[in-house]
Design a protein around this motif. Structure first.
Motif: not given
Lengths: 490, 490
Positions: B170, B200, B204, B241, B243, B420, B422
């Motif tokens: 990203t 993120g 995301d 990060d 997901n 998600g 972190n």
């Protein structure tokens, strides 16, 4: 149990096969296409598409929900697996021989009406591709490209780590200096700012001097020319930054050739012949009229021919760049200013300025199919030669010296012979995929005007956010001179 | 041929063995220690140390160069391999049984006199550790830490890619908004700015809506509080990060437990028992007085005992965080504002404010040895519920809605159930190494005042660099309201 089974599914939309008929299954995914006037639809996830029909025992509510489905709704369906009729089978889909007869359906997330074309038109404007990114990413070719991008990154790391390389990390909150190599200021309090790095060069000098023999990183960099977006340039892009100790040009090239042969083999199924051909900068200009020759075309002109239908790649090292090049009537460094001259060719050029212009550096570019993919150099490990290069060849002034002082500081406690390379990761992805533009190989590119329509960035800034750094600019001149005295004195 | 042989060496400084005696060898490396009054020295590279002595046939010039060596000079030595006398052998060094009798020596790069202690003192101030980074990195324990950091990154990627995850990227040139989640402005022309991402989360949302089933990145993030440096915080640090689509809490935890069991096994040689124990937020507060309990200590208090001498790690999931928490007398979101409430518990809380305060979210933290290593959440996939949460539980105002609008835009064409996480990569490195501070596990940390003494960053900014964005701040209020109308209307 299926490893991808979760609370929302027993199988993915690409899992079911003949032999599963009669089994209970739960699928979740996007509604890909509504068929048979709302009595059937295709459900889709990353792994495939499965045909869904109403089960004969399904109640009125299920039928009503079927009829109300919209494309791209996210649904969960429970039902029984059945075989499709022979003529309904889709050989191209992994689950194309079966269907799911739904007893119950739940809309998990409803989709708004879709903007036209984003999901299926052949041509979509860059603006729309970015503004509706969440839809554009669902296209099959985008999914394939992004998977290739991920596989390429793994193949690079896998090879380098296997060859004893260490993956490193350097800060993004970087040095801000009015003559910095880096980009725009990131203000902090107290009248000061950081900047984003434009490459790995500066901090790499501390790591090569830090006894890390072989190291690399996939580094995000930002170019000062924030608005120069062209098919093969982006203001923000990813570099493979790679460094080696105790090497000269041939050692360096051997390692990079091994890396590229590996990634083209494993990711693209293409064999690159090693060693790569080489051509000096002057030869290239003379023979091809450019230092970025496309050897596929050159070969075709020579009467050779490529195998038909197979994507062919033609790497070539362009070597022996002159240390100085002419730019708008003045001589400027033609290579990384830390580059070692060949044959120790430094000295007093006062009486022989032409000799100065002809000094060749240990700088070499990797060109593939006419695209400059990587730039490499062998650095000065002898600080006395580094100073001679800057004084006699580049004739640096005081502000120049402040700007480039990093290796003098980093190398002053001894530094091994070393070389470094920046390889354009986005360009490599584009080359392998046969794309003409790097933005099609990125997750979130920017427009040619360097805007991000998705986030409405860049955005307006309130005065309070920057007032701290305004009007506190230091006087120009004396401070610089002091800094030079302090840092470049040997 | 030795794979690491180059123009500067036939072997590394850790290669030579009994059996090689009589062979010609060329070594390059730093002068580690001068011995025998300048007649001998240890030469060092990343792979080991080799003893170098003068060969009996060496000429006067070689002897003179030996005598002139300084610690950390980089030299190239050519000579013959010989066995050391029994009493001279060093069992701890791979090349500790042999020596090189030098016929010729060349100083490749001379080292200036060393600042005291950086290479060997037990305690070095953070300021000195950073200012002389090129020397501090040469210390054996730093080399080992950075190798572990690199191995940990590979182990994470290896496992996730094996589990079907895609590595994503990203942008760092991110959204600037006066209420952005992100950090300080990066001004560009035209009165506008980008900002650096603080995580993120925002982008995301577009990728989960883009049908990428499982994805991750090791993401560099910058916190707005640029100057908050504590032992376990840094203004710039690296997050994993991660997901997942089509998951709920148990699915998510299973994947993360598999990942952590893998990396602790392969990188630290430690077996983590799975599934990890869980404890709700309220239970944790009640039982341990903190939501970051160190279960090793808790177990010791319970009378259990750990195996002596073995580093033990105690992971625990802290679950069921309340959606709202009190901060300085007001209620603020206690979890990521995209978090799904448990049991669909939303509605009209006007008449029952206490019920509002008690709504629990699908938010869960991973705590290991008392350190919060990761924060995870399951996001709202139903936009109607997302709006209810913001209206009824958080009671967001218009500027709040502008700030958090990303999922409303990203999810409007349907989004699968998703979660998600972190995970603090630097913290994980520190935990595995048993360090109390993350800066000892980073290549280029900053001081507690958020400065980089190596690059003298942050640095002063000239007025011209920012004048473009000053005085052009947009009026507050109306613009925001319009934006909200445009973007959050469902």
């Amino acid at each position: 149990m299926n490893e991808l089974a979760t609370q929302f599914r027993t199988h993915t939309c690409g899992d079911l096969r003949p032999g599963d008929e009669g089994a209970e299954a739960v699928l979740s995914g996007h509604v890909d296409r509504v068929l048979a006037e709302g009595r059937r639809f295709l459900i889709r996830d990353r792994y495939g598409k499965t045909l869904v029909a109403t089960h004969e025992q399904a109640d009125a509510e299920t039928a009503r929900r079927f009829a109300g489905l919209n494309p791209e709704d996210v649904v969960k369906v429970e039902g029984l697996v059945a075989l499709r009729d022979e003529e309904e089978r889709d050989e191209k889909e992994p689950a194309g021989a079966v269907l799911l007869e739904a007893k119950a359906i739940e809309v998990l997330s409803a989709a708004a009406p879709l903007p036209e074309g984003i999901l299926d038109a052949e041509e979509v404007s860059l603006e729309d591709r970015l503004a509706f990114r969440q839809l554009y990413l669902r296209r099959q070719e985008m999914q394939a490209r992004l998977e290739l991008r991920s596989r390429l990154a793994q193949a690079i790391r896998e090879y380098l780590v296997g060859e004893g390389f260490l993956e490193i990390e350097t800060p993004h909150l970087f040095w801000y200096d009015r003559v910095a190599l880096a980009s725009e200021p990131i203000p902090v309090e107290g009248g000061k700012a950081f900047a984003l790095p434009s490459g790995g060069l500066v901090l790499d000098q501390y790591i090569v001097a830090g006894q890390v023999e072989r190291f690399f990183q996939l580094l995000r960099v930002t170019r000062r020319e924030l608005r120069t977006v062209t098919p093969m340039h982006a203001p923000e892009h990813t570099l493979l930054d790679l460094n080696l100790l105790y090497v000269d040009v041939p050692d360096f090239c051997r390692v990079v050739e091994g890396l590229l042969a590996h990634v083209f083999r494993t990711v693209a199924g293409v064999e690159l012949e090693t060693p790569f051909p080489t051509c000096t900068y002057h030869e290239a200009l003379e023979k091809f009229g450019t230092d970025k020759p496309d050897l596929r075309r050159a070969r075709a002109e020579d009467g050779e021919h490529a195998e038909k239908g197979k994507r062919e790649h033609a790497p070539v090292w362009i070597t022996d760049y002159p240390m100085l090049m002419e730019d708008k009537g003045t001589l400027v460094p033609g290579v990384v200013v830390f580059t070692e001259p060949q044959d120790g060719a430094v000295g007093d050029f006062a009486e022989n300025p032409e000799a100065r212009e002809k000094v060749i550096g240990k700088a070499f570019d990797l060109v593939i199919d006419g695209v400059e993919v990587a730039s490499a150099y062998i650095g000065n490990h002898d600080l006395r030669i580094q100073r001679l290069v800057w004084d006699e060849i580049y004739r640096f002034s005081t502000p120049d010296l402040v700007r480039v002082r990093a290796p003098l500081e980093a190398h002053r406690f001894g530094v091994p012979p070393h070389g470094g390379m920046n390889l354009g990761f986005d360009r490599l992805v584009a080359l392998i995929l046969g794309l003409d533009s790097i933005d099609e190989a990125m997750f979130f590119p920017k427009t040619s005007g360097c805007t991000d329509p998705l986030l409405s960035a860049p955005g307006p800034v309130p005065l309070e956010a920057v007032k701290d750094i305004v009007g506190e600019a230091p006087p120009a001149g004396p401070a610089d001179a002091e800094l030079v005295q302090e840092t470049v004195e040997l």
